[in-house]
Scaffold this active site. Structure first.
Site, PDB file in Angstrom:
ATOM      1  N   HIS A 198      99.589  34.148 -38.902  1.00 11.48           N
ATOM      2  CA  HIS A 198     100.449  33.301 -39.726  1.00 11.48           C
ATOM      3  C   HIS A 198     101.195  32.266 -38.880  1.00 11.48           C
ATOM      4  O   HIS A 198     101.295  31.103 -39.252  1.00 11.48           O
ATOM      5  CB  HIS A 198     101.455  34.173 -40.482  1.00 11.48           C
TER       6      HIS A 198
ATOM      7  N   SER B  39     104.001  27.636 -44.178  1.00 14.65           N
ATOM      8  CA  SER B  39     104.408  28.775 -44.981  1.00 14.65           C
ATOM      9  C   SER B  39     105.218  28.322 -46.204  1.00 14.65           C
ATOM     10  O   SER B  39     104.717  27.567 -47.035  1.00 14.65           O
ATOM     11  CB  SER B  39     105.192  29.768 -44.105  1.00 14.65           C
TER      12      SER B  39
ATOM     13  N   ASP C 202      95.774  36.027 -41.312  1.00 11.27           N
ATOM     14  CA  ASP C 202      97.169  35.853 -41.709  1.00 11.27           C
ATOM     15  C   ASP C 202      97.634  37.090 -42.473  1.00 11.27           C
ATOM     16  O   ASP C 202      97.132  37.384 -43.558  1.00 11.27           O
ATOM     17  CB  ASP C 202      97.292  34.600 -42.583  1.00 11.27           C
TER      18      ASP C 202
END
Length: 251
Positions: free
Chosen positions: A231, A72, A202
């Site tokens: 995610h 991320s 995601d």
């Protein structure tokens, strides 16, 4: 070398750290400034500082031939670190569910998310951080809001624990860092082998405007798409992600 996502800490990599250390690898994960156990400083919550902090750690430990793995926001940190500080200490890179090339919707990036989405993130973080964090962890981060998906309360609790360890100011400013930084030119500079891993479900960093675009910009990039994965797939699907990471590192 593992770089974690917003607003978490090195603890979010437990499943990967244990997997690799038991196979003879040296594993390192740091808490980003203002996050986890790091000092809750008032400033420097931007990608330049994140990259420079990572460079300071790698220099202090005198790392060479390191494989940098970012999730991320951590993927943005890895990309910016390599572009800003060079590849002399880097062997390979992995971007998992990562924010590059650019999350924000602009004229040049029409598939991005509107600024109002991130303005709301900041508002929620400033006003009701604890409740907001639980909603994120219990919902879109791990896909626990999808029909037929059973929430894992311990995972939700651990996400919230990590988030609340960090500083509100660092997390508030970090939203701008991960959403508004354009990593396009950084990605183009990277020549080491790079693996881009992204789930196509995601809900935090939408697939179409991230993973495939990053892989295309990298000089030596490979995209691996995970149908239906969320995610937070390094946690919920570690049984799949870890062997794929190992195969890339050994390849």
């Amino acid at each position: 070398m593992f770089s974690h996502g917003w607003p978490l800490s090195a603890d979010d990599w437990d499943a990967q750290l244990m997997f690799f250390v038991t196979r003879g690898y040296r594993v390192i994960a740091h808490d980003r400034r203002g996050h986890g156990r790091s000092a809750q400083v008032a400033d420097g919550h931007d990608m330049d500082h994140y990259a420079d902090d990572l460079a300071a750690v790698t220099a202090h430990l005198d790392l060479h031939d390191a494989v940098h793995i970012g999730h991320s926001t951590g993927g943005g940190e890895v990309v910016h670190y390599i572009a800003r500080h060079g590849e002399s200490r880097v062997a390979k890179a992995v971007l998992i569910s990562s924010v590059p090339p650019l999350m924000l919707q602009t004229d040049a990036n029409p598939g991005g998310l509107p600024k109002s989405v991130f303005d709301d993130f900041q508002d929620q973080t400033a006003r009701r951080r604890a409740a907001f964090y639980r909603e994120v962890a219990a919902g879109p981060f791990y896909g626990f809001n999808r029909p037929g998906t059973e929430p894992i309360e311990a995972v939700i609790d651990n996400w919230c624990r990590q988030g609340m360890m960090g500083g509100a100011k660092a997390h508030y400013d970090g939203i701008v860092a991960f959403s508004q930084t354009d990593f396009t030119e950084d990605l183009k500079q990277i020549t080491v082998p790079a693996l881009v891993m992204h789930g196509d479900d995601d809900q935090i960093v939408p697939y179409a405007d991230s993973g495939p675009l990053s892989a295309n910009l990298l000089q030596n990039g490979t995209l691996k798409t995970y149908p239906g994965f969320p995610h937070g797939m390094p946690t919920t699907h570690a049984d799949v992600i870890n062997p794929d990471l190992l195969a890339f590192i050994q390849g």
